[in-house]
Scaffold this motif. Structure first.
Motif, mmCIF file in Angstrom:
data_model
loop_
_atom_site.group_PDB
_atom_site.id
_atom_site.type_symbol
_atom_site.label_atom_id
_atom_site.label_comp_id
_atom_site.label_asym_id
_atom_site.label_seq_id
_atom_site.Cartn_x
_atom_site.Cartn_y
_atom_site.Cartn_z
ATOM 1 N N GLY A 181 0.939 -1.132 -0.029
ATOM 2 C CA GLY A 181 0.085 -0.069 0.013
ATOM 3 C C GLY A 181 0.747 1.214 -0.008
ATOM 4 N N GLN A 182 0.482 2.323 0.320
ATOM 5 C CA GLN A 182 0.988 3.540 0.527
ATOM 6 C C GLN A 182 2.378 3.545 1.393
ATOM 7 O OE1 GLN A 182 -0.397 5.777 -1.805
ATOM 8 N NE2 GLN A 182 0.918 7.583 -1.810
ATOM 9 N N ALA A 183 2.222 2.865 2.223
ATOM 10 C CA ALA A 183 3.320 2.832 3.422
ATOM 11 C C ALA A 183 4.418 2.332 2.878
ATOM 12 C CB ALA A 183 2.871 2.014 4.745
ATOM 13 N N ALA A 184 4.458 1.598 1.429
ATOM 14 C CA ALA A 184 5.510 0.675 1.024
ATOM 15 C C ALA A 184 6.501 1.700 0.461
ATOM 16 C CB ALA A 184 5.024 -0.135 -0.330
ATOM 17 N N PHE A 185 6.201 3.097 0.060
ATOM 18 C CA PHE A 185 7.070 4.090 -0.430
ATOM 19 C C PHE A 185 8.009 4.800 0.658
ATOM 20 C CE2 PHE A 185 3.191 4.302 -3.310
ATOM 21 C CZ PHE A 185 4.052 4.337 -4.570
ATOM 22 N N ASP A 186 9.095 4.885 0.210
ATOM 23 C CA ASP A 186 10.084 5.476 1.118
ATOM 24 C C ASP A 186 9.383 6.908 1.894
ATOM 25 O OD1 ASP A 186 12.548 6.181 2.254
ATOM 26 O OD2 ASP A 186 12.916 7.776 1.028
ATOM 27 N N LYS A 187 9.531 6.955 3.290
ATOM 28 C CA LYS A 187 8.773 7.715 4.109
ATOM 29 C C LYS A 187 7.366 7.857 3.909
ATOM 30 C CE LYS A 187 12.803 10.665 4.494
ATOM 31 N NZ LYS A 187 13.761 9.939 3.413
ATOM 32 N N GLY A 188 6.443 6.779 3.468
ATOM 33 C CA GLY A 188 5.413 6.635 3.267
ATOM 34 C C GLY A 188 4.625 6.292 4.496
ATOM 35 N N LYS A 189 3.333 6.587 4.430
ATOM 36 C CA LYS A 189 2.559 6.079 5.894
ATOM 37 C C LYS A 189 1.202 5.620 5.095
ATOM 38 C CE LYS A 189 0.074 10.245 6.414
ATOM 39 N NZ LYS A 189 -0.493 11.554 7.381
ATOM 40 N N PRO A 190 0.475 4.464 5.985
ATOM 41 C CA PRO A 190 -0.489 3.886 5.434
ATOM 42 C C PRO A 190 -1.631 5.088 5.030
ATOM 43 C CG PRO A 190 0.258 2.957 7.443
ATOM 44 C CD PRO A 190 0.956 4.106 7.442
ATOM 45 N N PHE A 191 -2.474 4.999 3.881
ATOM 46 C CA PHE A 191 -3.373 5.879 3.506
ATOM 47 C C PHE A 191 -4.031 5.404 2.550
ATOM 48 C CE2 PHE A 191 -4.942 9.861 4.381
ATOM 49 C CZ PHE A 191 -5.563 10.511 3.342
ATOM 50 N N TYR A 192 -4.936 5.940 1.674
ATOM 51 C CA TYR A 192 -5.862 5.494 0.710
ATOM 52 C C TYR A 192 -4.760 5.724 -0.459
ATOM 53 C CZ TYR A 192 -10.061 5.749 3.336
ATOM 54 O OH TYR A 192 -10.978 5.553 4.502
ATOM 55 N N ARG A 193 -4.938 4.416 -1.442
ATOM 56 C CA ARG A 193 -3.921 4.444 -2.433
ATOM 57 C C ARG A 193 -4.392 5.366 -3.456
ATOM 58 N NH1 ARG A 193 0.961 1.894 -2.557
ATOM 59 N NH2 ARG A 193 1.438 1.416 -4.699
ATOM 60 N N THR A 194 -3.202 6.015 -3.835
ATOM 61 C CA THR A 194 -3.315 6.922 -4.963
ATOM 62 C C THR A 194 -2.561 6.502 -6.280
ATOM 63 O OG1 THR A 194 -1.657 8.338 -4.173
ATOM 64 C CG2 THR A 194 -4.052 8.662 -3.766
ATOM 65 N N TYR A 195 -1.387 5.860 -6.162
ATOM 66 C CA TYR A 195 -0.530 5.671 -7.385
ATOM 67 C C TYR A 195 0.340 4.604 -7.273
ATOM 68 C CZ TYR A 195 2.895 8.238 -4.941
ATOM 69 O OH TYR A 195 3.739 8.681 -4.196
ATOM 70 N N GLY A 196 0.714 4.134 -8.307
ATOM 71 C CA GLY A 196 1.806 2.995 -8.105
ATOM 72 C C GLY A 196 1.460 1.539 -7.866
ATOM 73 N N PRO A 197 2.133 0.661 -8.050
ATOM 74 C CA PRO A 197 1.884 -0.946 -7.817
ATOM 75 C C PRO A 197 1.633 -1.063 -6.361
ATOM 76 C CG PRO A 197 4.083 -0.876 -8.036
ATOM 77 C CD PRO A 197 3.773 0.605 -8.366
ATOM 78 N N ASP A 198 0.831 -2.034 -5.996
ATOM 79 C CA ASP A 198 0.353 -2.529 -4.396
ATOM 80 C C ASP A 198 0.371 -3.851 -4.502
ATOM 81 O OD1 ASP A 198 -0.858 -2.590 -2.025
ATOM 82 O OD2 ASP A 198 -2.572 -1.450 -2.461
ATOM 83 N N LEU A 199 1.009 -4.595 -3.734
ATOM 84 C CA LEU A 199 1.217 -5.948 -3.673
ATOM 85 C C LEU A 199 0.244 -6.566 -2.338
ATOM 86 C CD1 LEU A 199 4.983 -6.321 -3.469
ATOM 87 C CD2 LEU A 199 3.324 -6.688 -5.498
#
Length: 251
Positions: free
Chosen positions: A189-207
């Motif tokens: 999800g969104q938390a997978a990005f560097d310095k990301g945090k859990p949030f509603y998904r907006t872009y990029g691949p999601d596993l």
């Protein structure tokens, strides 16, 4: 999850290693407890060689790496309320991971309308924490009862309270923290990005979807972030009786 199988005598070496990682109190050796933990509501699997009750996710990751390196399978167990055979061992060189001590509600954000919990948290815990805040999960409980855990529900396709309107348990997930067979920690999800945090998904691949409804085969879910909603202003109930199965199905 498994990365091979070694002879049973390696169990002693593994137990010593796990005690060093988790502490002796986190290991379960007693035969009666192992038989219980190797069973679900309706069936008993082969009794596992041992079980662990980790209290921290970091130690669990290290323990999983040790277990698979010794050739034992890793089987995650939630509240033990399943009737699907999803966590019953199929051979003795298995280690049950009892997730009941990983039971913290990590964060509730009324502003972002999300909740993040450890996998051993029960649906009842969440309901009781959210009700005073005027919030709830869209899907908020399973047919399995008050001891059913979020991790178990995400692993085995939980449905019941809220499903008719909002879908299954897995359809409210925004992201996961998962430990794979070699001890690696993956965030989705969104938390997978560097310095990301859990949030509603907006872009990029999601596993995230890879790890839901997998019965823990692809990794042990340790943290789950889910979306929240406001409950209805009013609730009411109705009961119906049908004389035929066809009539009930049509309704």
């Amino acid at each position: 999850m498994s990365m091979g199988q070694l002879p049973g005598e390696s169990a002693g070496a593994l137990a010593t290693r796990l005690a060093a990682i988790l502490g002796e109190e986190a290991l379960v050796h007693e035969q009666a407890q192992l038989e219980c933990l190797s069973s679900d509501v309706y069936s008993a699997g082969v009794t596992a060689a041992m079980a662990i009750r980790p209290a921290s996710r970091e130690h669990l990751a290290e323990a999983i790496a040790a277990i698979t390196a010794h050739g034992f399978a890793v089987i995650a167990r939630g509240g033990g309320m399943s009737y699907t055979g999803g966590y019953t061992p199929t051979y003795a060189n298995s280690v049950i991971v009892d997730m009941s001590r990983l039971d913290r509600i990590i964060d509730i954000s009324a502003e972002d309308m999300i909740i993040t919990v450890e996998a051993g948290v029960t649906w009842q815990q969440i309901y009781e924490a959210l009700e005073p805040l005027g919030l709830r999960l869209p899907f908020f409980g399973t047919f399995s009862g008050s001891r059913a855990t979020v991790g178990g529900g995400m692993s085995n396709g939980a449905l019941f309270m809220g499903t008719a309107r909002y879908g299954t348990a897995a359809e409210i997930v925004l992201g996961l923290e998962v430990i794979t067979a070699d001890g690696r920690l993956i965030r989705t999800g969104q938390a997978a990005f560097d310095k990301g945090k859990p949030f509603y998904r907006t872009y990029g691949p999601d596993l995230t979807g890879l790890f839901v409804h997998d019965a823990g085969a692809l990794g042990i879910k340790t943290v789950i972030t889910m979306r929240l909603i406001e409950p209805p202003a009013n609730n009411d109930y109705a009961s119906f009786v049908f004389t035929t199965m066809d009539g009930a199905a049509q309704a």
